[in-house]
Design a protein around this motif. Structure first.
Motif, PDB file in Angstrom:
ATOM      1  N   ASP A  84      -7.211  97.062  23.904  1.00 35.24           N
ATOM      2  CA  ASP A  84      -6.982  97.196  22.465  1.00 35.24           C
ATOM      3  C   ASP A  84      -6.870  98.667  22.057  1.00 35.24           C
ATOM      4  OD1 ASP A  84      -7.041  94.442  22.221  1.00 35.24           O
ATOM      5  OD2 ASP A  84      -9.168  94.373  21.666  1.00 35.24           O
ATOM      6  N   ARG A  85      -7.707  99.503  22.623  1.00 34.15           N
ATOM      7  CA  ARG A  85      -7.650 100.933  22.276  1.00 34.15           C
ATOM      8  C   ARG A  85      -6.343 101.566  22.743  1.00 34.15           C
ATOM      9  NH1 ARG A  85     -12.965 100.418  24.090  1.00 34.15           N
ATOM     10  NH2 ARG A  85     -12.465 101.374  26.108  1.00 34.15           N
ATOM     11  N   LEU A  86      -5.860 101.146  23.914  1.00 36.80           N
ATOM     12  CA  LEU A  86      -4.613 101.707  24.434  1.00 36.80           C
ATOM     13  C   LEU A  86      -3.398 101.276  23.608  1.00 36.80           C
ATOM     14  CD1 LEU A  86      -5.137 101.393  28.308  1.00 36.80           C
ATOM     15  CD2 LEU A  86      -5.141 103.476  26.921  1.00 36.80           C
ATOM     16  N   GLY A  87      -3.560 100.237  22.797  1.00 36.09           N
ATOM     17  CA  GLY A  87      -2.476  99.826  21.918  1.00 36.09           C
ATOM     18  C   GLY A  87      -2.048 100.937  20.977  1.00 36.09           C
ATOM     19  N   GLU A  88      -2.986 101.837  20.635  1.00 30.98           N
ATOM     20  CA  GLU A  88      -2.649 102.968  19.780  1.00 30.98           C
ATOM     21  C   GLU A  88      -1.826 104.009  20.529  1.00 30.98           C
ATOM     22  OE1 GLU A  88      -6.198 104.551  18.160  1.00 30.98           O
ATOM     23  OE2 GLU A  88      -6.896 102.629  17.333  1.00 30.98           O
ATOM     24  N   VAL A  89      -1.999 104.083  21.848  1.00 29.24           N
ATOM     25  CA  VAL A  89      -1.242 105.053  22.652  1.00 29.24           C
ATOM     26  C   VAL A  89       0.170 104.549  22.915  1.00 29.24           C
ATOM     27  CG1 VAL A  89      -1.135 106.250  24.880  1.00 29.24           C
ATOM     28  CG2 VAL A  89      -3.360 105.884  23.757  1.00 29.24           C
ATOM     29  N   PHE A  90       0.299 103.296  23.308  1.00 30.34           N
ATOM     30  CA  PHE A  90       1.608 102.785  23.715  1.00 30.34           C
ATOM     31  C   PHE A  90       2.423 102.238  22.543  1.00 30.34           C
ATOM     32  CE2 PHE A  90      -0.954 102.611  27.621  1.00 30.34           C
ATOM     33  CZ  PHE A  90      -0.134 103.349  28.452  1.00 30.34           C
ATOM     34  N   ALA A  91       1.767 101.714  21.526  1.00 31.81           N
ATOM     35  CA  ALA A  91       2.442 101.291  20.286  1.00 31.81           C
ATOM     36  C   ALA A  91       3.665 100.414  20.552  1.00 31.81           C
ATOM     37  CB  ALA A  91       2.837 102.519  19.469  1.00 31.81           C
ATOM     38  N   LEU A  92       3.494  99.409  21.404  1.00 29.96           N
ATOM     39  CA  LEU A  92       4.577  98.471  21.719  1.00 29.96           C
ATOM     40  C   LEU A  92       4.315  97.138  21.029  1.00 29.96           C
ATOM     41  CD1 LEU A  92       4.852  99.173  25.564  1.00 29.96           C
ATOM     42  CD2 LEU A  92       6.379 100.026  23.775  1.00 29.96           C
ATOM     43  N   ASN A  93       5.378  96.423  20.729  1.00 32.55           N
ATOM     44  CA  ASN A  93       5.270  95.106  20.095  1.00 32.55           C
ATOM     45  C   ASN A  93       4.735  94.104  21.121  1.00 32.55           C
ATOM     46  OD1 ASN A  93       5.680  92.553  18.924  1.00 32.55           O
ATOM     47  ND2 ASN A  93       7.528  93.217  17.864  1.00 32.55           N
ATOM     48  N   GLN A  94       3.537  93.602  20.900  1.00 36.66           N
ATOM     49  CA  GLN A  94       2.889  92.721  21.868  1.00 36.66           C
ATOM     50  C   GLN A  94       3.466  91.306  21.877  1.00 36.66           C
ATOM     51  OE1 GLN A  94      -1.407  92.848  22.171  1.00 36.66           O
ATOM     52  NE2 GLN A  94      -1.495  94.824  21.120  1.00 36.66           N
ATOM     53  N   ARG A  95       4.239  90.960  20.846  1.00 36.52           N
ATOM     54  CA  ARG A  95       4.783  89.602  20.767  1.00 36.52           C
ATOM     55  C   ARG A  95       6.228  89.515  21.274  1.00 36.52           C
ATOM     56  NH1 ARG A  95       1.735  90.206  16.055  1.00 36.52           N
ATOM     57  NH2 ARG A  95       0.074  88.648  15.797  1.00 36.52           N
ATOM     58  N   GLN A  96       6.904  90.626  21.347  1.00 33.91           N
ATOM     59  CA  GLN A  96       8.319  90.627  21.744  1.00 33.91           C
ATOM     60  C   GLN A  96       8.458  90.407  23.249  1.00 33.91           C
ATOM     61  OE1 GLN A  96      10.500  93.985  20.285  1.00 33.91           O
ATOM     62  NE2 GLN A  96      12.142  93.788  21.790  1.00 33.91           N
ATOM     63  N   PRO A  97       9.447  89.608  23.703  1.00 35.01           N
ATOM     64  CA  PRO A  97       9.671  89.448  25.144  1.00 35.01           C
ATOM     65  C   PRO A  97       9.921  90.802  25.810  1.00 35.01           C
ATOM     66  CG  PRO A  97      10.910  87.802  23.933  1.00 35.01           C
ATOM     67  CD  PRO A  97      10.354  88.758  22.904  1.00 35.01           C
ATOM     68  N   ILE A  98       9.231  91.035  26.914  1.00 34.59           N
ATOM     69  CA  ILE A  98       9.291  92.344  27.557  1.00 34.59           C
ATOM     70  C   ILE A  98      10.683  92.628  28.113  1.00 34.59           C
ATOM     71  CG2 ILE A  98       8.284  93.759  29.391  1.00 34.59           C
ATOM     72  CD1 ILE A  98       5.739  92.094  29.071  1.00 34.59           C
ATOM     73  N   ARG A  99      11.426  91.574  28.459  1.00 35.01           N
ATOM     74  CA  ARG A  99      12.771  91.788  29.010  1.00 35.01           C
ATOM     75  C   ARG A  99      13.698  92.455  27.998  1.00 35.01           C
ATOM     76  NH1 ARG A  99      15.829  87.622  26.910  1.00 35.01           N
ATOM     77  NH2 ARG A  99      14.663  85.758  26.271  1.00 35.01           N
ATOM     78  N   ARG A 100      13.321  92.451  26.713  1.00 36.69           N
ATOM     79  CA  ARG A 100      14.132  93.119  25.697  1.00 36.69           C
ATOM     80  C   ARG A 100      13.773  94.593  25.539  1.00 36.69           C
ATOM     81  NH1 ARG A 100      14.109  88.645  20.747  1.00 36.69           N
ATOM     82  NH2 ARG A 100      15.055  86.918  21.939  1.00 36.69           N
TER      83      ARG A 100
END
Length: 295
Positions: free
Chosen positions: A110-126
């Motif tokens: 959860d803390r690293l979410g601030e570093v990477f700031a990626l959409n956790q719900r979007q399919p990764i292949r996109r």
């Protein structure tokens, strides 16, 4: 300690690895380098228990990795080419990693979410290639592995993210004793982070030393001398421009200096070699032809 002894792996009669041995001390950062086709990726897949070796053994803390699945639970691998299945999102993979790795730290995730700031719900292949690589690091670092194995880890990452990720990994090495093995062609970056280096060539380990010992075993000399070079001087490579000779000499500065003094030099500068230069000239001693190219 991660240890490989006399490892051999063949594919359709081709020896990808041949009697290879290496030792990665616990809590170290080990740089694995070699030309294309040297067998680095094959070695890594054997280390992770993906390939079964034809001969030899691979152990982590003296326990064979292939035969002990619990050892794989403390090892995380990020390959060169990232592949994510179907419509999986970061949230989907978080559940998978948490189930596979007992040490998975949801608070850290959860803390690293601030570093990477990626959409956790979007399919990764996109995601772009760089975003997919960030995803792999986010999940891997959240596992708090004892052993982290990286194959061309920074490919596709921008310089700022590259620096942030490597800082986090080095902090884990310093604070938690994480063992890191990095295979990369970016020798400049390896030089900044590694304390041990192994150079592979044609499926074999050409040499394996601490980085300081490796760089202390060869020097660059710029020389203008009145007399010929002494026979005792172990010259690996030599080029001449005008009166100035540039020599790559095996040995440390303290050993080389007295030999150079026999030439009555008018100019004598002894310089350390970078890891990239050590790599080039060590391979030049095998069957690589190191040439001077004037453009």
């Amino acid at each position: 300690m991660l240890e490989v002894k006399h490892l051999t792996k063949t594919f359709d009669g081709f020896p990808a690895l041949s009697d290879l041995s290496l030792t990665v001390p616990r809590g170290s950062v080990y740089g694995l380098v070699g030309p294309n086709g040297a067998g680095k990726s094959t070695l890594i897949r054997c280390l992770m228990g993906i390939y079964r070796p034809d001969a030899g053994e691979i152990t982590l803390d003296e326990q064979p990795i292939y035969e002990h699945p619990e050892k794989k639970k403390v090892m995380v691998y990020i390959p060169d080419e990232i592949f994510f299945e179907g419509g999986d999102s970061i949230r989907d993979l978080k559940k998978l990693y948490a189930a596979a790795y007992p040490s998975f730290d949801e608070g850290r995730f959860d803390r690293l979410g601030e570093v990477f700031a990626l959409n956790q719900r979007q399919p990764i292949r996109r995601f772009s290639k760089g975003m997919q690589k960030q995803t792999a690091f986010w999940l891997a670092i959240s596992c708090r592995p004892e052993v982290l194995i990286l194959d061309e880890p920074v490919d596709g990452l921008d310089p700022v993210m590259r620096r942030q990720i490597m800082r986090m990994i080095l902090d884990d090495v310093a604070e938690h004793g994480t063992t890191v093995l990095v295979s990369s062609h970016n020798l400049r970056e390896l030089e900044d982070i590694c304390d041990h280096v192994g150079i592979m060539h044609q499926g074999k380990m050409l040499l394996e030393r601490s980085l300081s010992a490796l760089q202390d075993n060869m020097v660059k000399v710029q020389l203008v001398a009145e007399l010929p070079l002494p026979e005792e001087l172990q010259v690996v490579h030599q080029s001449v421009v005008g009166r100035v000779q540039t020599l790559i000499v095996r040995g440390n500065a303290d050993a080389v200096q007295p030999l150079l003094a026999q030439c009555h030099p008018l100019l004598c500068d002894i310089l350390p070699l970078s890891l990239e230069e050590v790599f080039i000239y060590e391979l030049g001693g095998v069957d690589y032809d190191v040439k001077d190219i004037l453009l």
